[in-house]
Design a protein around this motif. Sequence first.
Motif, mmCIF file in Angstrom:
data_model
loop_
_atom_site.group_PDB
_atom_site.id
_atom_site.type_symbol
_atom_site.label_atom_id
_atom_site.label_comp_id
_atom_site.label_asym_id
_atom_site.label_seq_id
_atom_site.Cartn_x
_atom_site.Cartn_y
_atom_site.Cartn_z
ATOM 1 N N ASN A 82 1.025 5.319 0.503
ATOM 2 C CA ASN A 82 0.162 6.310 1.154
ATOM 3 C C ASN A 82 0.673 7.723 0.846
ATOM 4 O O ASN A 82 1.748 8.110 1.295
ATOM 5 C CB ASN A 82 0.124 6.070 2.675
ATOM 6 C CG ASN A 82 -0.910 6.962 3.341
ATOM 7 O OD1 ASN A 82 -1.504 7.826 2.687
ATOM 8 N ND2 ASN A 82 -1.128 6.766 4.619
ATOM 9 N N ARG A 84 -7.661 -0.154 2.726
ATOM 10 C CA ARG A 84 -6.863 -1.258 3.274
ATOM 11 C C ARG A 84 -7.701 -2.523 3.407
ATOM 12 O O ARG A 84 -7.260 -3.615 3.048
ATOM 13 C CB ARG A 84 -6.294 -0.879 4.650
ATOM 14 C CG ARG A 84 -5.121 0.058 4.558
ATOM 15 C CD ARG A 84 -4.603 0.476 5.940
ATOM 16 N NE ARG A 84 -3.784 1.658 5.814
ATOM 17 C CZ ARG A 84 -2.536 1.666 5.375
ATOM 18 N NH1 ARG A 84 -1.950 0.520 5.057
ATOM 19 N NH2 ARG A 84 -1.861 2.785 5.242
ATOM 20 N N ILE A 141 0.865 -1.197 0.000
ATOM 21 C CA ILE A 141 0.000 0.000 0.000
ATOM 22 C C ILE A 141 0.897 1.242 0.000
ATOM 23 O O ILE A 141 1.740 1.402 0.880
ATOM 24 C CB ILE A 141 -0.902 0.051 1.259
ATOM 25 C CG1 ILE A 141 -1.709 -1.236 1.454
ATOM 26 C CG2 ILE A 141 -1.778 1.308 1.238
ATOM 27 C CD1 ILE A 141 -3.097 -1.266 0.911
#
Length: 331
Positions: free
Chosen positions: A4, A117, A2
């Motif tokens: 960010n 998420r 992920i």
Amino acid sequence: MIDNWLDAGWSDRELRADVSVGLSSSPKELPPKWFYDDHGSELFDEITRLDEYYPTRREREILEREAGAIAAAAGADCIAELGSGTSTKTRILLDAFAAAGRLRRYVPFDNSAATLRTAAGEVARAYPGLAVHGVVGDFEHHLGHLPLDDVAAPPDSPPRAPAMVVLLGGTIGNFSPARRPAFLDAVAGAMRTGDTFLLGTDLVKDVDRLVAAYDDAAGVTARFNLNVLSVLNRRLGADFDLDAFAHEAVFDADNEWIEMRLRSLRTQTAHIPALEMTVDFAAGERMRTEISAKFRPERVRSELGAAGLVVQRMWTDADGDYALTLARRVL
Ligand code: SAH
Ligand code: AVI
């Protein structure tokens, strides 16, 4: 994996700028992206299951009917989804691409970190072997970081297969017409020649059905609308009284958009300590919180075309309520 791009500092600065500009304007206005804290994302999910809210069902109907044709026409092995939310309808596409034997990567992109998420984790578990590369970001600012190229690919690997960028749910309608060209340019700019863009748009229709979709009998959309004030209370220490505002949804026939507003039920003053700001509301004053534009097919074609995205196919549901358009970047 992920990425960010929304660290707390960036998001706070953006929220403060939006609130101080929007609440100093006349009429007052707040951008819709601040609806989607964890609770707002849950409320939106509830909206998608309401009888009155037809766009999700109509889009799902088209996806179920045409996902195979979309996979064949796009010829992509990577799906990047902007404003992916819970990624629920996306699974219809993922299944069709997998059945065509070409699914390799999924890139969900959303500004709601917790929702992103959870969704990315669930998709990764449901599709073993699929590389899921989530991005927490703002699609008005961070499309330059959309990872369509596989960062794990060795440097001497051949050019990648085409990718398909998708924007479902009619989310394009939440941009003002003035901001849509820059957004579509940024989408096209994140793509390479040969990549495709799959766009969901709600279509112009009977006013009563439109208004009911944004003012449901159970009051879920009203709670979604009012939730933006809770976001300001929590993040900026503001003292908006949610009981002193009423939800409104009206169709603006000239602009062909639904406009959601919060109407002040009395004369009142809200304080926003983080901005050292006080905001006065007259009784009956309306603050715009969202537009949701409704399209005609010609407009979809021309706006995509202006961004260098040439329409290959356009599908509608059986009732002609909603359209899915596949366009290719040709240069
Ligand atoms: N695609 C899903 C969700 C649509 S709701 C569907 O079709 O049902 C709109 C989604 O876009 C939400 O998940 C919200 O968090 C996200 N979103 C709204 N503004 C955004 C922005 N500026 N940048 C990134 N995501 C945004
Ligand atoms: C995400 N977006 C396309 C929704 C819409 O229909 O404009 C948001 C929404 N607002 C009220 N209900 C749903």
